[in-house]
Design a protein around this motif. Sequence first.
Motif, PDB file in Angstrom:
ATOM      1  N   LEU A 132       0.852  -1.182   0.000  1.00 58.02           N
ATOM      2  CA  LEU A 132       0.000   0.000   0.000  1.00 58.02           C
ATOM      3  C   LEU A 132       0.889   1.233   0.000  1.00 58.02           C
ATOM      4  CD1 LEU A 132      -2.838   1.273   0.196  1.00 58.02           C
ATOM      5  CD2 LEU A 132      -2.582   1.172   2.677  1.00 58.02           C
ATOM      6  N   VAL A 133       0.792   2.035  -1.053  1.00 53.25           N
ATOM      7  CA  VAL A 133       1.597   3.248  -1.189  1.00 53.25           C
ATOM      8  C   VAL A 133       0.901   4.414  -0.505  1.00 53.25           C
ATOM      9  CG1 VAL A 133       2.554   4.903  -2.851  1.00 53.25           C
ATOM     10  CG2 VAL A 133       2.609   2.454  -3.344  1.00 53.25           C
ATOM     11  N   GLU A 134      -0.403   4.525  -0.736  1.00 51.55           N
ATOM     12  CA  GLU A 134      -1.184   5.612  -0.169  1.00 51.55           C
ATOM     13  C   GLU A 134      -2.636   5.170  -0.114  1.00 51.55           C
ATOM     14  OE1 GLU A 134      -2.602  10.043  -1.577  1.00 51.55           O
ATOM     15  OE2 GLU A 134      -0.581   9.403  -2.090  1.00 51.55           O
ATOM     16  N   GLY A 135      -3.337   5.575   0.901  1.00 51.06           N
ATOM     17  CA  GLY A 135      -4.747   5.227   0.982  1.00 51.06           C
ATOM     18  C   GLY A 135      -5.510   6.255   1.779  1.00 51.06           C
ATOM     19  N   TRP A 136      -6.762   6.415   1.428  1.00 43.52           N
ATOM     20  CA  TRP A 136      -7.622   7.326   2.153  1.00 43.52           C
ATOM     21  C   TRP A 136      -9.057   6.941   1.881  1.00 43.52           C
ATOM     22  CZ3 TRP A 136     -11.158  11.431   1.382  1.00 43.52           C
ATOM     23  CH2 TRP A 136     -11.372  12.238   2.491  1.00 43.52           C
ATOM     24  N   ARG A 137      -9.827   6.721   2.873  1.00 46.84           N
ATOM     25  CA  ARG A 137     -11.242   6.384   2.838  1.00 46.84           C
ATOM     26  C   ARG A 137     -11.624   5.388   1.744  1.00 46.84           C
ATOM     27  NH1 ARG A 137     -14.811  11.593   4.009  1.00 46.84           N
ATOM     28  NH2 ARG A 137     -16.317  10.001   4.565  1.00 46.84           N
ATOM     29  N   ASP A 138     -11.923   5.864   0.541  1.00 51.73           N
ATOM     30  CA  ASP A 138     -12.494   5.011  -0.501  1.00 51.73           C
ATOM     31  C   ASP A 138     -11.494   4.494  -1.523  1.00 51.73           C
ATOM     32  OD1 ASP A 138     -14.941   5.520   0.669  1.00 51.73           O
ATOM     33  OD2 ASP A 138     -15.453   7.133  -0.702  1.00 51.73           O
ATOM     34  N   TYR A 139     -10.239   4.889  -1.428  1.00 48.12           N
ATOM     35  CA  TYR A 139      -9.284   4.436  -2.436  1.00 48.12           C
ATOM     36  C   TYR A 139      -7.966   4.023  -1.803  1.00 48.12           C
ATOM     37  CZ  TYR A 139      -6.371   8.609  -2.155  1.00 48.12           C
ATOM     38  OH  TYR A 139      -5.508   9.583  -1.725  1.00 48.12           O
ATOM     39  N   GLY A 140      -7.224   3.242  -2.565  1.00 45.86           N
ATOM     40  CA  GLY A 140      -5.878   2.866  -2.170  1.00 45.86           C
ATOM     41  C   GLY A 140      -5.011   2.808  -3.416  1.00 45.86           C
ATOM     42  N   ILE A 141      -3.781   3.217  -3.279  1.00 48.78           N
ATOM     43  CA  ILE A 141      -2.818   3.086  -4.363  1.00 48.78           C
ATOM     44  C   ILE A 141      -1.830   2.021  -3.926  1.00 48.78           C
ATOM     45  CG2 ILE A 141      -1.000   4.210  -5.703  1.00 48.78           C
ATOM     46  CD1 ILE A 141      -2.558   6.841  -5.332  1.00 48.78           C
ATOM     47  N   TYR A 142      -1.745   0.973  -4.738  1.00 45.08           N
ATOM     48  CA  TYR A 142      -0.880  -0.162  -4.442  1.00 45.08           C
ATOM     49  C   TYR A 142       0.218  -0.263  -5.486  1.00 45.08           C
ATOM     50  CZ  TYR A 142      -4.468  -1.765  -1.197  1.00 45.08           C
ATOM     51  OH  TYR A 142      -5.349  -1.862  -0.159  1.00 45.08           O
ATOM     52  N   ALA A 143       1.352  -0.826  -5.108  1.00 48.44           N
ATOM     53  CA  ALA A 143       2.449  -1.071  -6.039  1.00 48.44           C
ATOM     54  C   ALA A 143       2.868  -2.526  -5.936  1.00 48.44           C
ATOM     55  CB  ALA A 143       3.636  -0.163  -5.736  1.00 48.44           C
ATOM     56  N   ASP A 144       3.117  -3.116  -7.086  1.00 48.59           N
ATOM     57  CA  ASP A 144       3.628  -4.482  -7.137  1.00 48.59           C
ATOM     58  C   ASP A 144       5.079  -4.446  -6.674  1.00 48.59           C
ATOM     59  OD1 ASP A 144       5.192  -6.689  -8.544  1.00 48.59           O
ATOM     60  OD2 ASP A 144       3.121  -7.306  -8.918  1.00 48.59           O
ATOM     61  N   LYS A 145       5.444  -5.280  -5.712  1.00 44.90           N
ATOM     62  CA  LYS A 145       6.806  -5.263  -5.162  1.00 44.90           C
ATOM     63  C   LYS A 145       7.856  -5.679  -6.186  1.00 44.90           C
ATOM     64  CE  LYS A 145       5.829  -5.971  -0.273  1.00 44.90           C
ATOM     65  NZ  LYS A 145       6.007  -6.875   0.871  1.00 44.90           N
ATOM     66  N   ASP A 146       7.491  -6.548  -7.127  1.00 44.64           N
ATOM     67  CA  ASP A 146       8.458  -7.019  -8.123  1.00 44.64           C
ATOM     68  C   ASP A 146       8.644  -6.035  -9.269  1.00 44.64           C
ATOM     69  OD1 ASP A 146       8.893  -9.387  -6.718  1.00 44.64           O
ATOM     70  OD2 ASP A 146       7.255 -10.402  -7.767  1.00 44.64           O
ATOM     71  N   THR A 147       7.548  -5.498  -9.791  1.00 45.22           N
ATOM     72  CA  THR A 147       7.622  -4.650 -10.983  1.00 45.22           C
ATOM     73  C   THR A 147       7.560  -3.166 -10.684  1.00 45.22           C
ATOM     74  OG1 THR A 147       5.227  -4.658 -11.331  1.00 45.22           O
ATOM     75  CG2 THR A 147       6.498  -6.440 -12.356  1.00 45.22           C
ATOM     76  N   GLY A 148       6.995  -2.787  -9.535  1.00 42.51           N
ATOM     77  CA  GLY A 148       6.824  -1.388  -9.187  1.00 42.51           C
ATOM     78  C   GLY A 148       5.608  -0.747  -9.845  1.00 42.51           C
ATOM     79  N   VAL A 149       4.878  -1.487 -10.677  1.00 45.08           N
ATOM     80  CA  VAL A 149       3.699  -0.945 -11.354  1.00 45.08           C
ATOM     81  C   VAL A 149       2.654  -0.576 -10.302  1.00 45.08           C
ATOM     82  CG1 VAL A 149       1.823  -1.447 -12.966  1.00 45.08           C
ATOM     83  CG2 VAL A 149       4.129  -2.231 -13.464  1.00 45.08           C
ATOM     84  N   MET A 150       2.051   0.621 -10.478  1.00 42.11           N
ATOM     85  CA  MET A 150       1.091   1.132  -9.506  1.00 42.11           C
ATOM     86  C   MET A 150      -0.341   0.898  -9.976  1.00 42.11           C
ATOM     87  SD  MET A 150       3.089   4.650  -8.559  1.00 42.11           S
ATOM     88  CE  MET A 150       2.016   5.124  -7.226  1.00 42.11           C
ATOM     89  N   PRO A 184       2.809   2.278 -17.969  1.00 45.68           N
ATOM     90  CA  PRO A 184       2.436   2.111 -16.558  1.00 45.68           C
ATOM     91  C   PRO A 184       3.297   2.976 -15.648  1.00 45.68           C
ATOM     92  CG  PRO A 184       2.676  -0.023 -17.624  1.00 45.68           C
ATOM     93  CD  PRO A 184       3.186   1.010 -18.585  1.00 45.68           C
ATOM     94  N   LYS A 185       2.659   3.572 -14.640  1.00 42.75           N
ATOM     95  CA  LYS A 185       3.375   4.384 -13.655  1.00 42.75           C
ATOM     96  C   LYS A 185       4.131   3.438 -12.722  1.00 42.75           C
ATOM     97  CE  LYS A 185       2.523   8.240 -10.572  1.00 42.75           C
ATOM     98  NZ  LYS A 185       3.137   9.307 -11.322  1.00 42.75           N
ATOM     99  N   ILE A 186       5.405   3.730 -12.507  1.00 41.93           N
ATOM    100  CA  ILE A 186       6.273   2.894 -11.677  1.00 41.93           C
ATOM    101  C   ILE A 186       6.551   3.593 -10.355  1.00 41.93           C
ATOM    102  CG2 ILE A 186       8.498   1.695 -11.546  1.00 41.93           C
ATOM    103  CD1 ILE A 186       6.658   0.629 -13.753  1.00 41.93           C
ATOM    104  N   TRP A 187       6.333   2.870  -9.264  1.00 39.89           N
ATOM    105  CA  TRP A 187       6.593   3.400  -7.935  1.00 39.89           C
ATOM    106  C   TRP A 187       8.081   3.440  -7.692  1.00 39.89           C
ATOM    107  CZ3 TRP A 187       7.054   0.467  -2.896  1.00 39.89           C
ATOM    108  CH2 TRP A 187       6.986   1.315  -1.800  1.00 39.89           C
ATOM    109  N   GLN A 188       8.573   4.565  -7.206  1.00 36.44           N
ATOM    110  CA  GLN A 188       9.994   4.744  -6.958  1.00 36.44           C
ATOM    111  C   GLN A 188      10.408   4.380  -5.542  1.00 36.44           C
ATOM    112  OE1 GLN A 188      12.011   5.482  -9.532  1.00 36.44           O
ATOM    113  NE2 GLN A 188      10.149   5.419 -10.753  1.00 36.44           N
ATOM    114  N   GLY A 189       9.463   3.958  -4.713  1.00 37.28           N
ATOM    115  CA  GLY A 189       9.766   3.576  -3.345  1.00 37.28           C
ATOM    116  C   GLY A 189       9.618   4.731  -2.384  1.00 37.28           C
ATOM    117  N   GLU A 190       9.939   4.460  -1.137  1.00 36.52           N
ATOM    118  CA  GLU A 190       9.840   5.481  -0.089  1.00 36.52           C
ATOM    119  C   GLU A 190      10.809   6.624  -0.385  1.00 36.52           C
ATOM    120  OE1 GLU A 190       7.739   5.398   2.555  1.00 36.52           O
ATOM    121  OE2 GLU A 190       6.920   3.495   1.894  1.00 36.52           O
ATOM    122  N   GLU A 191      10.317   7.831  -0.141  1.00 42.81           N
ATOM    123  CA  GLU A 191      11.203   8.992  -0.357  1.00 42.81           C
ATOM    124  C   GLU A 191      11.477   9.711   0.928  1.00 42.81           C
ATOM    125  OE1 GLU A 191       9.703  11.467  -3.449  1.00 42.81           O
ATOM    126  OE2 GLU A 191       9.737   9.856  -4.885  1.00 42.81           O
TER     127      GLU A 191
END
Length: 81
Positions: free
Chosen positions: A35-53, A74-81
């Motif tokens: 889980l990258v970010e979440g709030w009430r009705d939505y969540g943004i998830y990233a695949d740990k292997d590919t980084g695809v969000m 596809p948008k790629i998650w860059q990890g914790e900043e």
Amino acid sequence: MKKKIIAAIVTATLLIAGCSDMANVSAGQDNTMVLVEGWRDYGIYADKDTGVMYLVYQRNGTGCTVMLNADGTPKIWQGEE
């Protein structure tokens, strides 16, 4: 390209929804999404292997879609900043 996006959506939906019978899941496969970010009705998830969000929306049902850059890739998650 459409087939790849559809396959990614189906895969993400199955990963996020989970399985009722976890007997056939190998060790470590149950946490392939973060889980990258979440709030009430939505969540943004990233695949740990590919980084695809993926955007998952839960209200009156559940929807899941791959997040895309402006050029359609596809948008790629860059990890914790």
